[in-house]
Design a protein around this motif. Structure first.
Motif, PDB file in Angstrom:
ATOM      1  N   MET A 127      40.030  49.954  33.888  1.00 35.84           N
ATOM      2  CA  MET A 127      41.175  50.259  34.752  1.00 35.84           C
ATOM      3  C   MET A 127      40.899  49.848  36.201  1.00 35.84           C
ATOM      4  SD  MET A 127      43.788  51.623  33.168  1.00 35.84           S
ATOM      5  CE  MET A 127      44.700  52.649  34.344  1.00 35.84           C
ATOM      6  N   HIS A 156      39.418  47.119  37.133  1.00 34.74           N
ATOM      7  CA  HIS A 156      39.163  45.673  37.199  1.00 34.74           C
ATOM      8  C   HIS A 156      39.670  45.112  38.530  1.00 34.74           C
ATOM      9  CE1 HIS A 156      39.145  41.424  36.168  1.00 34.74           C
ATOM     10  NE2 HIS A 156      38.437  41.721  35.103  1.00 34.74           N
ATOM     11  N   PHE A 157      38.901  44.228  39.099  1.00 39.88           N
ATOM     12  CA  PHE A 157      39.317  43.607  40.376  1.00 39.88           C
ATOM     13  C   PHE A 157      40.641  42.876  40.186  1.00 39.88           C
ATOM     14  CE2 PHE A 157      36.470  40.439  38.371  1.00 39.88           C
ATOM     15  CZ  PHE A 157      37.299  39.335  38.344  1.00 39.88           C
ATOM     16  N   SER A 158      41.305  42.636  41.282  1.00 38.72           N
ATOM     17  CA  SER A 158      42.650  42.061  41.215  1.00 38.72           C
ATOM     18  C   SER A 158      42.622  40.619  40.723  1.00 38.72           C
ATOM     19  CB  SER A 158      43.307  42.127  42.590  1.00 38.72           C
ATOM     20  OG  SER A 158      44.693  41.958  42.458  1.00 38.72           O
ATOM     21  N   GLU A 159      43.510  40.352  39.818  1.00 42.32           N
ATOM     22  CA  GLU A 159      43.642  39.017  39.227  1.00 42.32           C
ATOM     23  C   GLU A 159      45.104  38.612  39.243  1.00 42.32           C
ATOM     24  OE1 GLU A 159      41.172  38.116  35.241  1.00 42.32           O
ATOM     25  OE2 GLU A 159      42.355  39.939  35.261  1.00 42.32           O
ATOM     26  N   SER A 160      45.363  37.345  39.317  1.00 39.77           N
ATOM     27  CA  SER A 160      46.736  36.874  39.155  1.00 39.77           C
ATOM     28  C   SER A 160      47.163  37.108  37.716  1.00 39.77           C
ATOM     29  CB  SER A 160      46.828  35.386  39.467  1.00 39.77           C
ATOM     30  OG  SER A 160      48.065  34.883  39.003  1.00 39.77           O
ATOM     31  N   HIS A 161      48.402  37.545  37.562  1.00 36.55           N
ATOM     32  CA  HIS A 161      48.960  37.778  36.230  1.00 36.55           C
ATOM     33  C   HIS A 161      49.194  36.473  35.485  1.00 36.55           C
ATOM     34  CE1 HIS A 161      51.886  37.426  39.389  1.00 36.55           C
ATOM     35  NE2 HIS A 161      52.860  37.175  38.550  1.00 36.55           N
ATOM     36  N   THR A 214      56.105  41.160  36.528  1.00 38.10           N
ATOM     37  CA  THR A 214      54.651  41.255  36.645  1.00 38.10           C
ATOM     38  C   THR A 214      54.077  42.334  35.734  1.00 38.10           C
ATOM     39  OG1 THR A 214      54.939  40.607  38.943  1.00 38.10           O
ATOM     40  CG2 THR A 214      52.756  41.433  38.308  1.00 38.10           C
ATOM     41  N   PRO A 215      53.202  41.967  34.806  1.00 40.78           N
ATOM     42  CA  PRO A 215      52.529  42.984  33.993  1.00 40.78           C
ATOM     43  C   PRO A 215      51.440  43.667  34.814  1.00 40.78           C
ATOM     44  CG  PRO A 215      51.691  40.828  33.432  1.00 40.78           C
ATOM     45  CD  PRO A 215      52.732  40.601  34.495  1.00 40.78           C
ATOM     46  N   SER A 216      50.810  44.687  34.253  1.00 42.51           N
ATOM     47  CA  SER A 216      49.731  45.385  34.950  1.00 42.51           C
ATOM     48  C   SER A 216      48.398  44.886  34.428  1.00 42.51           C
ATOM     49  CB  SER A 216      49.840  46.891  34.719  1.00 42.51           C
ATOM     50  OG  SER A 216      48.801  47.553  35.418  1.00 42.51           O
ATOM     51  N   PRO A 217      47.744  43.958  35.144  1.00 44.60           N
ATOM     52  CA  PRO A 217      46.470  43.432  34.646  1.00 44.60           C
ATOM     53  C   PRO A 217      45.458  44.537  34.331  1.00 44.60           C
ATOM     54  CG  PRO A 217      47.260  42.076  36.458  1.00 44.60           C
ATOM     55  CD  PRO A 217      48.168  43.283  36.397  1.00 44.60           C
ATOM     56  N   GLN A 218      45.387  45.557  35.179  1.00 48.66           N
ATOM     57  CA  GLN A 218      44.395  46.621  34.953  1.00 48.66           C
ATOM     58  C   GLN A 218      44.674  47.362  33.648  1.00 48.66           C
ATOM     59  OE1 GLN A 218      45.580  45.718  37.897  1.00 48.66           O
ATOM     60  NE2 GLN A 218      43.679  45.229  38.964  1.00 48.66           N
ATOM     61  N   LEU A 219      45.915  47.752  33.413  1.00 44.93           N
ATOM     62  CA  LEU A 219      46.230  48.458  32.163  1.00 44.93           C
ATOM     63  C   LEU A 219      46.004  47.557  30.954  1.00 44.93           C
ATOM     64  CD1 LEU A 219      49.413  50.553  33.057  1.00 44.93           C
ATOM     65  CD2 LEU A 219      47.301  51.437  32.061  1.00 44.93           C
ATOM     66  N   GLN A 241      33.084  45.699  43.925  1.00 42.53           N
ATOM     67  CA  GLN A 241      33.867  44.856  43.039  1.00 42.53           C
ATOM     68  C   GLN A 241      33.032  43.628  42.729  1.00 42.53           C
ATOM     69  OE1 GLN A 241      37.958  44.114  44.279  1.00 42.53           O
ATOM     70  NE2 GLN A 241      37.942  45.974  45.524  1.00 42.53           N
ATOM     71  N   LEU A 262      42.294  36.877  45.870  1.00 47.47           N
ATOM     72  CA  LEU A 262      43.655  36.703  45.372  1.00 47.47           C
ATOM     73  C   LEU A 262      44.639  36.746  46.537  1.00 47.47           C
ATOM     74  CD1 LEU A 262      45.183  36.278  42.740  1.00 47.47           C
ATOM     75  CD2 LEU A 262      45.459  38.752  42.567  1.00 47.47           C
ATOM     76  N   ILE A 298      47.943  35.496  46.475  1.00 50.62           N
ATOM     77  CA  ILE A 298      49.278  35.135  45.994  1.00 50.62           C
ATOM     78  C   ILE A 298      50.217  36.235  46.495  1.00 50.62           C
ATOM     79  CG2 ILE A 298      48.270  34.004  43.985  1.00 50.62           C
ATOM     80  CD1 ILE A 298      49.212  36.329  42.234  1.00 50.62           C
ATOM     81  N   PHE A 306      42.829  44.549  46.192  1.00 50.03           N
ATOM     82  CA  PHE A 306      42.910  46.000  46.328  1.00 50.03           C
ATOM     83  C   PHE A 306      41.660  46.584  46.977  1.00 50.03           C
ATOM     84  CE2 PHE A 306      45.485  45.114  42.410  1.00 50.03           C
ATOM     85  CZ  PHE A 306      46.701  45.221  43.052  1.00 50.03           C
ATOM     86  N   LEU A 343      41.062  51.094  43.645  1.00 48.26           N
ATOM     87  CA  LEU A 343      40.632  50.692  42.300  1.00 48.26           C
ATOM     88  C   LEU A 343      39.871  51.824  41.615  1.00 48.26           C
ATOM     89  CD1 LEU A 343      39.539  46.935  42.449  1.00 48.26           C
ATOM     90  CD2 LEU A 343      41.596  47.943  41.446  1.00 48.26           C
ATOM     91  N   ALA A 365      49.552  46.758  39.743  1.00 45.69           N
ATOM     92  CA  ALA A 365      50.885  46.657  39.153  1.00 45.69           C
ATOM     93  C   ALA A 365      51.069  47.698  38.056  1.00 45.69           C
ATOM     94  CB  ALA A 365      51.095  45.258  38.585  1.00 45.69           C
TER      95      ALA A 365
END
Lengths: 443, 443
Positions: free
Chosen positions: A84, A86-91, A311-316, B62, B68, B70, B76, B81, B262
């Motif tokens: 949960m 996880h560092f931020s990533e582009s979807h 936008t989905p939730s990359p962390q979830l 992290q 990121l 974008i 975050f 996080l 997200a």
């Protein structure tokens, strides 16, 4: 399409690393396939490598907290909770697209469907959003739906169907039971239904509906009727054999037996259901819950192609990937058997305490939760705080006819499958002690 | 109603501790207020205390990853996080109810509304769900809505409104611009609109719409028209003075300038909008996105009373609580000014590189993102992977008329407000070097 085999290491971390070594960041454009053709050939893109991450997963220690034994959310595994963060990533990055794609493919295994026409969906939302997905896409205004009434949650599904214009017939059973096959057969013979809905486990009563014979009956007496299952409190703890049983839709949520934090609506629809959707005369009656908007996106993600509608939730999704990887590390049949064995023990202990279940008939008792009638004179508002003090959180009642008369004990996921936790034993002991403190003695 | 003041310590952890000392687990019944009266007096419940958690926040590191940049999701903060990994809690426990309630109250401050009639909503879902919330609750089938057309996202809002039966008029501006006030005045004088929608920042073009004068105009020439703002790419980076400007609805998402992963649809509606909802002749046309279902739940949570319609995501709400606590530790005006200052620098640097923006007029340029036309001969599909190799992730184009001709640079949240990160400098340098590698020289 196959999830990574990671029998001896936390899957999420490995997956994290594999992403970093994979070709990443093709063209970071969140386009929708309906609007633009795919022009990205990821094989031609440069491979980049960022600093490698250590393969030793730091042991995450969850702070001390009362054990959550309500029928969802459940206690979560450390690795799932870690995902949960996880560092931020582009979807639409190649790394996340691969994770999402694998997650969708793993759902096929969990639901036991190999039919390529079956379509999984993972959307940001509560489990309830699955009802909208069914009501706004598979049913058109004025079409008839038969709802098997088992309690609070079948009532909710019926409400949702009505909002989108369905003509709903509710076949209601007395509290703690479910409609019988002869009753269902009679109802199906009286009207032609577009769909029948069944709440596999009604979380308000702990009543388990049997799906295999029900589905066979529907296929026999009303073969065009879509068979839709609310599996919010059953997927990943009760057997669901999607293809073999001929189901058309199962909607669920992340926070129950799947063991991933709340926030994802998860569902599987058959090729027949998708055909019914495609053959609609009117457009879908919702926007965010529209299969028209989401189907190409899900198909693209599973094909590892970047795609965008919302936008989905990359962390979830990372957390769901971890949870599913853990689940599929063993045959799903073992998982179902594990929940049944734990449930049998719990129900025997509850019986030994002289307590009755809301679902009286052993054949109608769920294996991931137990709804327990309180003894005469014991109030839930008194008992639950005592249990909490002992470190165990149960839920109160929710079915309006009996709301103050019972409590609910959720037993899904790590709490039953990891015996080293001792959650169930502590819960049963706390229940016994708590009742004794309130003056209850087995009569 | 006031969020906790935590100027000198990580708010999430403190909050976590306060929860543990607070009275917890009243009656763990997820009931909906419409259905059952509140019978829980938490003051009478036993206070429990579990093992205290250390107050020193372990520095979360992290893993190394490309930055990121974008236009959402953004980078975050560590503490945000970390909140995503919160241990499992009941969605109706006193601890979580307090967290959710404070979160809703903090949103009032972010939106600058003190009118008690204003109503915040935080739902599991993508930002897009906010469109459904507007379309299915504030508009009835056949009612007229004026959509100010600025690009991909205003088109999407228009599509959503049509799905729920609105009669949509789109006042479209050429790519990179927005409709002018005289054009809007003319449109408003030609028809009586139930609502006007404006995309504050259209993420497809980086065009900023001015809200203060627009709102004044609408209030003057069409006082009954609801003013609805899509603030997905503006809330928490562009000034929004909800009460002073007389706005009726602002819908946004968690993963942009608010700086939370997200998965949450976040919105604020005025008392006037809520009245319009209550005065509907027809029931709301969606179920999961129904204000009828959610309004009492949001009001209960904010009043710190347990309540249930559909299970929220405790982990995401904890992360949002942390993000909002960080934002509100300083005056919001400072935050907006910080984004403007960073944006001015970025736009100057881009100009110095000889590059043009999609939003040509400085008055129409967003402060949380920049849409940059590629120089002749440079392809986004070539440039973006080069930038990624240099550790910076930009987004490709999304507006269909110019999709391959531009890239998007998001500059929101910690990347611009924490100068020690150096994200922006690295990004500008990477852009300069990347263009040079592809043979570009400023002409």
């Amino acid at each position: 399409m196959t999830p990574p085999k990671t029998p001896d290491a936390p899957p999420a971390r490995l997956s994290l690393i594999s992403r970093h070594l994979a070709p990443v960041y093709p063209i970071n454009t969140p386009y929708a396939v309906e609007r633009l053709p795919s022009t990205v050939d990821t094989s031609l893109l440069p491979r980049i490598q960022v600093r490698e991450i250590t393969t030793t997963t730091p042991k995450m220690s969850q702070p001390a907290h009362p054990t959550l034994l309500i029928p969802g959310p459940i206690e979560f595994d450390d690795a799932v909770l870690q995902s949960m963060s996880h560092f931020s990533e582009s979807h639409v990055s190649a790394g996340f697209v691969a994770t999402f794609g694998e997650t969708l493919s793993m759902l096929r295994k969990l639901f036991q469907t190999t039919d390529p026409a079956s379509q999984p969906f993972v959307l940001s939302g509560s489990g309830t959003l699955g009802w909208d997905l069914v009501a706004a896409n598979l049913i058109e205004a004025g079409e008839d739906v038969l709802v098997l009434g088992t309690g609070y949650f079948s009532d909710g599904f019926a409400d949702c169907l009505r909002v989108y214009g369905a003509n709903v017939t509710e076949l209601k059973a007395p509290v703690g039971t479910k409609p019988t096959l002869p009753e269902i057969e009679k109802a199906l013979s009286e009207k032609k239904y577009k769909a029948i809905t069944v709440t596999h486990v009604d979380t308000s009563t702990g009543v388990l509906s049997e799906l295999k014979n029900l589905s066979a009956l529907v296929h026999k007496v009303s073969p065009d009727t879509l068979i839709i299952v609310d599996g919010v409190c059953s997927v990943a703890c009760e057997e669901i054999d999607f293809d073999a049983w001929g189901l058309d839709g199962v909607v669920t949520a992340s926070q129950k037996a799947i063991g991933c934090p709340a926030g994802l609506s998860i569902s599987m629809f058959s090729g027949r259901a998708m055909k019914a959707f495609e053959n609609r005369k009117s457009p879908p009656s919702a926007y965010f819950a529209s299969m028209k908007n989401w189907t190409p996106i899900m198909q693209n993600y599973e094909a590892k192609k970047p795609s965008y509608f919302a936008t989905p939730s990359p962390q979830l999704v990372h957390a769901l990937h971890t949870a599913l990887s853990q689940i599929l590390a063993k045959p799903v049949a073992e998982r179902f058997a594990g929940h049944k064995a734990a449930s049998d023990k719990i129900k025997a202990a509850i019986g030994a305490l002289g307590l009755k279940q809301v679902a009286a008939n052993p054949d109608e008792q769920a294996h991931g939760m137990t709804a327990i009638y309180l003894p005469e004179g014991v109030k839930g508002a008194e008992l639950l705080p005592i249990l909490a003090k002992k470190g165990v959180v149960f839920a109160g009642g929710i079915h309006k006819e009996i709301v103050t008369k019972y409590i609910r004990f959720g037993h899904m996921g790590v709490s039953v499958l990891d015996p080293t936790r001792g959650d169930i034993e502590r819960a049963v002991k706390a229940l016994e002690e708590g009742l004794a403190e309130l003056g209850y003695t087995k009569s």
